[in-house]
Design a protein around this motif. Structure first.
Motif, PDB file in Angstrom:
ATOM      1  N   LYS A 184       0.833  -1.212   0.000  1.00 43.64           N
ATOM      2  CA  LYS A 184       0.000   0.000   0.000  1.00 43.64           C
ATOM      3  C   LYS A 184       0.858   1.248   0.000  1.00 43.64           C
ATOM      4  CE  LYS A 184      -4.130  -1.829   0.315  1.00 43.64           C
ATOM      5  NZ  LYS A 184      -5.140  -1.628  -0.706  1.00 43.64           N
ATOM      6  N   ARG A 185       0.452   2.196  -0.798  1.00 44.84           N
ATOM      7  CA  ARG A 185       1.015   3.540  -0.798  1.00 44.84           C
ATOM      8  C   ARG A 185      -0.175   4.447  -0.526  1.00 44.84           C
ATOM      9  NH1 ARG A 185       3.106   5.369  -6.264  1.00 44.84           N
ATOM     10  NH2 ARG A 185       4.645   3.736  -6.043  1.00 44.84           N
ATOM     11  N   GLY A 186      -0.307   4.844   0.733  1.00 48.38           N
ATOM     12  CA  GLY A 186      -1.519   5.557   1.127  1.00 48.38           C
ATOM     13  C   GLY A 186      -2.681   4.571   1.048  1.00 48.38           C
ATOM     14  N   ASN A 187      -3.716   4.921   0.271  1.00 50.83           N
ATOM     15  CA  ASN A 187      -4.834   4.001   0.124  1.00 50.83           C
ATOM     16  C   ASN A 187      -4.812   3.263  -1.223  1.00 50.83           C
ATOM     17  OD1 ASN A 187      -5.489   6.116  -1.554  1.00 50.83           O
ATOM     18  ND2 ASN A 187      -7.602   6.314  -0.848  1.00 50.83           N
ATOM     19  N   MET A 188      -3.691   3.371  -1.944  1.00 47.02           N
ATOM     20  CA  MET A 188      -3.572   2.724  -3.251  1.00 47.02           C
ATOM     21  C   MET A 188      -2.677   1.499  -3.165  1.00 47.02           C
ATOM     22  SD  MET A 188      -3.246   6.100  -5.718  1.00 47.02           S
ATOM     23  CE  MET A 188      -2.062   5.308  -6.700  1.00 47.02           C
ATOM     24  N   SER A 189      -3.051   0.476  -3.923  1.00 49.53           N
ATOM     25  CA  SER A 189      -2.205  -0.710  -4.031  1.00 49.53           C
ATOM     26  C   SER A 189      -1.165  -0.477  -5.105  1.00 49.53           C
ATOM     27  CB  SER A 189      -3.044  -1.931  -4.400  1.00 49.53           C
ATOM     28  OG  SER A 189      -3.874  -2.289  -3.333  1.00 49.53           O
ATOM     29  N   VAL A 190       0.065  -0.878  -4.799  1.00 47.25           N
ATOM     30  CA  VAL A 190       1.181  -0.762  -5.734  1.00 47.25           C
ATOM     31  C   VAL A 190       1.751  -2.167  -5.914  1.00 47.25           C
ATOM     32  CG1 VAL A 190       3.418   0.312  -6.136  1.00 47.25           C
ATOM     33  CG2 VAL A 190       1.636   1.585  -4.947  1.00 47.25           C
ATOM     34  N   TYR A 191       2.092  -2.494  -7.149  1.00 44.18           N
ATOM     35  CA  TYR A 191       2.521  -3.849  -7.486  1.00 44.18           C
ATOM     36  C   TYR A 191       3.942  -3.853  -8.041  1.00 44.18           C
ATOM     37  CZ  TYR A 191      -2.460  -4.554  -7.043  1.00 44.18           C
ATOM     38  OH  TYR A 191      -3.738  -4.582  -6.567  1.00 44.18           O
ATOM     39  N   GLU A 192       4.666  -4.920  -7.681  1.00 45.26           N
ATOM     40  CA  GLU A 192       6.025  -5.131  -8.190  1.00 45.26           C
ATOM     41  C   GLU A 192       6.176  -6.600  -8.554  1.00 45.26           C
ATOM     42  OE1 GLU A 192       9.473  -3.314  -6.200  1.00 45.26           O
ATOM     43  OE2 GLU A 192       8.031  -2.755  -4.651  1.00 45.26           O
ATOM     44  N   PRO A 193       6.893  -6.890  -9.626  1.00 44.70           N
ATOM     45  CA  PRO A 193       7.115  -8.302  -9.962  1.00 44.70           C
ATOM     46  C   PRO A 193       8.049  -8.958  -8.950  1.00 44.70           C
ATOM     47  CG  PRO A 193       8.218  -6.849 -11.546  1.00 44.70           C
ATOM     48  CD  PRO A 193       7.477  -5.974 -10.587  1.00 44.70           C
ATOM     49  N   LEU A 194       7.729 -10.192  -8.593  1.00 51.87           N
ATOM     50  CA  LEU A 194       8.596 -10.977  -7.717  1.00 51.87           C
ATOM     51  C   LEU A 194       9.459 -11.944  -8.522  1.00 51.87           C
ATOM     52  CD1 LEU A 194       6.228 -11.845  -4.738  1.00 51.87           C
ATOM     53  CD2 LEU A 194       8.163 -10.261  -4.738  1.00 51.87           C
ATOM     54  N   VAL A 195       9.111 -12.131  -9.790  1.00 59.11           N
ATOM     55  CA  VAL A 195       9.894 -12.981 -10.678  1.00 59.11           C
ATOM     56  C   VAL A 195      10.388 -12.135 -11.842  1.00 59.11           C
ATOM     57  CG1 VAL A 195       8.691 -15.123 -10.101  1.00 59.11           C
ATOM     58  CG2 VAL A 195       7.860 -13.719 -11.974  1.00 59.11           C
ATOM     59  N   THR A 196      11.545 -12.469 -12.332  1.00 58.83           N
ATOM     60  CA  THR A 196      12.078 -11.758 -13.484  1.00 58.83           C
ATOM     61  C   THR A 196      11.459 -12.328 -14.755  1.00 58.83           C
ATOM     62  OG1 THR A 196      13.921 -13.276 -13.823  1.00 58.83           O
ATOM     63  CG2 THR A 196      14.298 -11.403 -12.309  1.00 58.83           C
ATOM     64  N   ARG A 197      11.565 -11.580 -15.825  1.00 62.72           N
ATOM     65  CA  ARG A 197      11.087 -12.060 -17.123  1.00 62.72           C
ATOM     66  C   ARG A 197      11.808 -13.360 -17.490  1.00 62.72           C
ATOM     67  NH1 ARG A 197      11.027  -7.482 -20.617  1.00 62.72           N
ATOM     68  NH2 ARG A 197       8.777  -7.431 -20.560  1.00 62.72           N
ATOM     69  N   GLU A 198      13.101 -13.408 -17.223  1.00 65.11           N
ATOM     70  CA  GLU A 198      13.879 -14.614 -17.541  1.00 65.11           C
ATOM     71  C   GLU A 198      13.384 -15.817 -16.743  1.00 65.11           C
ATOM     72  OE1 GLU A 198      18.407 -16.310 -17.238  1.00 65.11           O
ATOM     73  OE2 GLU A 198      18.134 -14.180 -17.662  1.00 65.11           O
ATOM     74  N   GLN A 199      13.100 -15.635 -15.456  1.00 63.50           N
ATOM     75  CA  GLN A 199      12.589 -16.741 -14.645  1.00 63.50           C
ATOM     76  C   GLN A 199      11.242 -17.233 -15.178  1.00 63.50           C
ATOM     77  OE1 GLN A 199      12.659 -14.524 -10.954  1.00 63.50           O
ATOM     78  NE2 GLN A 199      14.322 -15.791 -10.129  1.00 63.50           N
ATOM     79  N   ALA A 200      10.377 -16.315 -15.545  1.00 59.40           N
ATOM     80  CA  ALA A 200       9.065 -16.691 -16.073  1.00 59.40           C
ATOM     81  C   ALA A 200       9.193 -17.403 -17.415  1.00 59.40           C
ATOM     82  CB  ALA A 200       8.178 -15.451 -16.203  1.00 59.40           C
ATOM     83  N   ARG A 201      10.075 -16.908 -18.262  1.00 64.03           N
ATOM     84  CA  ARG A 201      10.299 -17.559 -19.560  1.00 64.03           C
ATOM     85  C   ARG A 201      10.850 -18.969 -19.372  1.00 64.03           C
ATOM     86  NH1 ARG A 201      13.125 -12.564 -22.859  1.00 64.03           N
ATOM     87  NH2 ARG A 201      11.184 -11.596 -23.544  1.00 64.03           N
ATOM     88  N   ARG A 202      11.790 -19.111 -18.448  1.00 60.42           N
ATOM     89  CA  ARG A 202      12.390 -20.421 -18.193  1.00 60.42           C
ATOM     90  C   ARG A 202      11.324 -21.412 -17.720  1.00 60.42           C
ATOM     91  NH1 ARG A 202      17.420 -20.910 -18.199  1.00 60.42           N
ATOM     92  NH2 ARG A 202      17.855 -18.791 -17.544  1.00 60.42           N
ATOM     93  N   LYS A 203      10.463 -20.958 -16.818  1.00 57.99           N
ATOM     94  CA  LYS A 203       9.392 -21.810 -16.297  1.00 57.99           C
ATOM     95  C   LYS A 203       8.405 -22.181 -17.401  1.00 57.99           C
ATOM     96  CE  LYS A 203       7.853 -22.886 -12.048  1.00 57.99           C
ATOM     97  NZ  LYS A 203       8.531 -23.824 -11.196  1.00 57.99           N
TER      98      LYS A 203
END
Length: 126
Positions: free
Chosen positions: A57-76
């Protein structure tokens, strides 16, 4: 973690610009994607449940960040594809790819170069 086609679009937007709110993610999506804000929020919630993104949360807004890299997702994704289509074997996949008539000469050269580079790296580690 297996991503759907829609989730890939959300993740691509987050990899381009993060951290981001759902509205900022919407702004990064391709022009032909016309999803409602609630749809994007739902997908972000699902991605958080899959541990692909982190929500804070940033104030009352949700903020999102990737926990996996593009490379990790591609590999999977590639591993999943190989398991389904080629019984997990890389060799037959590479043979299939090299034999593809739609592969341009430039793409064939890029494939050869990538294999040479990876072989050189492997030899350097020994």
């Amino acid at each position: 973690m297996r991503l759907t086609e829609s989730e890939w679009q959300i993740m691509n937007a987050l990899w381009k610009n993060h951290p981001a709110t759902a509205r900022e993610v919407a702004d990064e999506l391709p022009d032909d994607v016309d999803w409602a804000y609630t749809t994007i929020k739902t997908m972000l919630t699902r991605l958080a449940a899959k541990n692909a993104v982190k929500e804070h949360k940033r104030g009352n807004m949700s903020v999102y960040e990737p926990l996996v890299t593009r490379e990790q997702a591609r590999r999977k994704a590639l591993r999943s594809f190989l398991d389904q289509a080629f019984d997990g074997a890389v060799g037959p996949f590479l043979h299939f790819l090299a034999a593809d008539k739609k592969l341009t000469p430039k793409q064939r050269q890029q494939l050869k170069q990538a294999l040479r580079e990876e072989e050189s790296k492997s030899r350097g580690k020994k």
